[in-house]
Design a protein around this motif. Structure first.
Motif, mmCIF file in Angstrom:
data_model
loop_
_atom_site.group_PDB
_atom_site.id
_atom_site.type_symbol
_atom_site.label_atom_id
_atom_site.label_comp_id
_atom_site.label_asym_id
_atom_site.label_seq_id
_atom_site.Cartn_x
_atom_site.Cartn_y
_atom_site.Cartn_z
ATOM 1 N N SER A 300 -19.363 -91.545 -47.325
ATOM 2 C CA SER A 300 -19.666 -90.488 -48.304
ATOM 3 C C SER A 300 -20.549 -89.470 -47.601
ATOM 4 O O SER A 300 -21.071 -89.735 -46.522
ATOM 5 C CB SER A 300 -20.431 -91.058 -49.500
ATOM 6 O OG SER A 300 -19.625 -91.935 -50.238
ATOM 7 N N ILE A 305 -25.802 -87.105 -51.035
ATOM 8 C CA ILE A 305 -26.576 -88.242 -51.566
ATOM 9 C C ILE A 305 -28.067 -87.894 -51.573
ATOM 10 O O ILE A 305 -28.779 -88.099 -52.561
ATOM 11 C CB ILE A 305 -26.325 -89.508 -50.709
ATOM 12 C CG1 ILE A 305 -24.861 -89.936 -50.773
ATOM 13 C CG2 ILE A 305 -27.226 -90.657 -51.160
ATOM 14 C CD1 ILE A 305 -24.469 -91.007 -49.771
ATOM 15 N N SER A 308 -28.941 -85.292 -54.156
ATOM 16 C CA SER A 308 -28.929 -85.845 -55.515
ATOM 17 C C SER A 308 -30.209 -86.648 -55.769
ATOM 18 O O SER A 308 -30.694 -86.716 -56.895
ATOM 19 C CB SER A 308 -27.671 -86.682 -55.774
ATOM 20 O OG SER A 308 -27.757 -87.922 -55.119
ATOM 21 N N CYS A 309 -30.764 -87.249 -54.720
ATOM 22 C CA CYS A 309 -32.045 -87.962 -54.893
ATOM 23 C C CYS A 309 -33.164 -86.967 -55.179
ATOM 24 O O CYS A 309 -34.035 -87.222 -56.023
ATOM 25 C CB CYS A 309 -32.402 -88.749 -53.630
ATOM 26 S SG CYS A 309 -31.487 -90.270 -53.517
ATOM 27 N N LEU A 314 -28.930 -89.066 -58.818
ATOM 28 C CA LEU A 314 -28.270 -90.099 -58.003
ATOM 29 C C LEU A 314 -27.260 -90.908 -58.831
ATOM 30 O O LEU A 314 -26.258 -91.387 -58.302
ATOM 31 C CB LEU A 314 -29.329 -91.031 -57.385
ATOM 32 C CG LEU A 314 -28.817 -92.119 -56.442
ATOM 33 C CD1 LEU A 314 -28.129 -91.536 -55.220
ATOM 34 C CD2 LEU A 314 -29.955 -93.046 -55.997
ATOM 35 N N THR A 317 -23.788 -89.774 -58.342
ATOM 36 C CA THR A 317 -23.294 -89.659 -56.964
ATOM 37 C C THR A 317 -22.720 -90.982 -56.500
ATOM 38 O O THR A 317 -23.374 -92.020 -56.603
ATOM 39 C CB THR A 317 -24.470 -89.247 -56.037
ATOM 40 O OG1 THR A 317 -25.049 -88.079 -56.583
ATOM 41 C CG2 THR A 317 -23.988 -88.970 -54.625
ATOM 42 N N ILE A 319 -21.536 -93.637 -53.712
ATOM 43 C CA ILE A 319 -21.798 -93.980 -52.312
ATOM 44 C C ILE A 319 -20.738 -94.997 -51.881
ATOM 45 O O ILE A 319 -20.708 -96.120 -52.379
ATOM 46 C CB ILE A 319 -23.217 -94.567 -52.120
ATOM 47 C CG1 ILE A 319 -24.276 -93.608 -52.700
ATOM 48 C CG2 ILE A 319 -23.484 -94.850 -50.643
ATOM 49 C CD1 ILE A 319 -25.718 -94.046 -52.482
#
Ligand code: AMP
Ligand code: GLY
Length: 421
Positions: A300, A305, A308-309, A314, A317, A319
């Protein structure tokens, strides 16, 4: 997007390499980076003791996101500093970073939230610590509080070693460590367990086992890590649930009650005893060389990622991971972890062919007069992704033999527990 990465090791080269693959990346700056990152990013040398230097550079270049690799700036509060300037930064804040910065902080959290860990006592002076030894069973473990670059841990088989350890710690061997911990020795198998979090959602970020000792058969001195493999042979769905429910979730709840949310990678060093997890330590970053070992399995976009954190999304999203076996071997300078020579050219590095399923992440390297030279103890990380650990290891060993760097050494037995000879 313009991204800055703080750090100079193999972990940061692996992060840089993974981020570079994102379509959204326009430019990457590494502070200070190494000869590997120099090929795909701009290495910038700044005095990071003063975060203002970094802030000015970020504003000057209009950098959109900072990713912090090592623990020291996190423990020193770089995230709090940058967030105050409205700069997007990936990593835990100063309160949360105490999980790595203070072993006593973590142990107290374990006590309060019933997180399984070794029994322990905290000592603030030599006399009390020595009196405690009189009524203790051996082996036991003595640890300096505070950051000690992995060197502040003594496994003591006998009382005289324990007395030595207590003296060294209180005599200031680890700088500002003013307290120590005496811990029960846990006998089991170690595992490195990673999650990523935005403060609300926790997602798995892989497992690994690393080999910390310098000699084959896991003997000799402790190092930063001589090689690793992922996934760990110990992980299963039932163990995973126990780790999340008994260790990770109560920790993040504890932090929340102290007013901190956890944003970033969290690395739990665990001892697994009869399929039960015990927390040995937390690190508030990816492991090194675990990061180099795990990231090639990621299927990914790492940038998405991480963003998004930072944005608290998250949960939305995905992974994804390649279902492959990854193994890494670290090429070190002869003499490491003690004294070693620096500035030695790695002559054949440009000639060897790195196959598509292999990665060569730099650590202690620098370009001197157009040549890649060693400047650290851990120099290069070779990682291979394949159908089996054995195949991965063989491919790396072949490459290292072709490289035949006369100033280097490496362990040939990485992953021996998962590779039947
Ligand atoms: P740490 O820096 O806390 O990870 O400790 C370094 C290493 O010491 C760990 O990776 C373990 O191999 C070992 N260790 C630390 N604490 C214990 C313990 N309570 N029991 C057994 N081994 C330990
Ligand atoms: N490989 C161990 C660490 O990163 O702390």
């Amino acid at each position: 997007m313009k991204v800055g990465i703080i750090g100079s090791g193999g972990r940061e080269h692996a992060l840089c390499h993974a981020l570079k693959k994102s379509d959204k990346i326009k430019e990457i700056y590494c502070f200070p980076g190494n000869a590997g990152t120099a090929k795909i990013a701009q290495n910038i040398s700044l005095d990071l003791q003063d975060f203002n230097n970094l802030k000015e550079f970020i504003f000057l270049k209009k950098i959109d996101l900072i990713v912090v690799g090592p623990e020291k700036p996190l423990v020193d509060g770089i995230v709090d500093f940058l967030e105050k300037q409205n700069i997007k930064v990936f990593g835990p804040n100063k309160i949360a970073a105490q999980l790595e910065g203070s072993k006593i902080f973590t142990k107290n959290l374990c006590n309060k939230y019933k997180i399984p860990t070794a029994k322990f006592g905290i000592f603030t002076n030599k006399e009390d610590a020595n009196i405690f030894l009189n009524s203790s069973n051996f082996p036991l473990v003595i640890k300096a509080d505070g950051l000690a670059s992995g060197k502040g841990v003594y496994i003591c088989e006998k009382k005289n070693k324990a007395i030595e350890a207590i003296n060294e710690i209180f005599d200031g061997k680890f700088g500002d460590a003013k307290n120590l911990l005496i811990e029960e020795f846990l006998e089991g198998e170690e595992m490195s367990y990673f999650v990523i979090s935005d403060g609300k959602t926790i997602k798995n970020f892989g497992t690994a086992q690393d080999h910390k000792r310098v000699l084959e058969g896991d003997k000799g001195k402790n190092t930063g890590g001589m090689g690793a493999y992922s996934p760990s042979r110990l992980i299963s769905d039932s163990l995973d649930k126990k780790i999340i429910n008994k260790i990770i979730k109560p920790t993040l709840r504890g932090l929340k009650e102290l007013g901190a949310t956890y944003k970033g990678f969290l690395y739990a060093g665990l001892m697994i005893i009869k399929n039960e997890p015990y927390l040995i330590e937390y690190n508030v970053r990816m492991g090194d060389p675990e990061c180099q070992t795990i990231l090639p399995k990621l299927n990914s976009d790492l940038l998405e990622i991480i963003i998004s954190c930072c944005d608290g999304s998250l949960d939305k999203t995905k992974i994804n991971w390649h279902d492959k076996k990854s193994l890494s071997i670290v090429l070190c300078s002869k003499g490491y972890p003690d004294e070693f020579e620096k500035n030695i050219p790695i002559k054949k590095l440009n000639q060897i062919k790195i196959r598509d399923n292999m990665f060569c992440y730099h650590a202690g390297t620098k370009i001197i007069k157009n040549e890649v030279c060693s400047i650290g103890g851990r120099v290069l990380n070779f990682v291979c992704l394949s159908e089996s650990f054995k195949e991965s290891r063989n491919e790396i060993l072949n490459t290292l033999n072709l490289l035949s760097w006369e100033n280097g050494f490496f362990r040939k037995d990485i992953g021996y527990k998962v590779i039947n000879e």
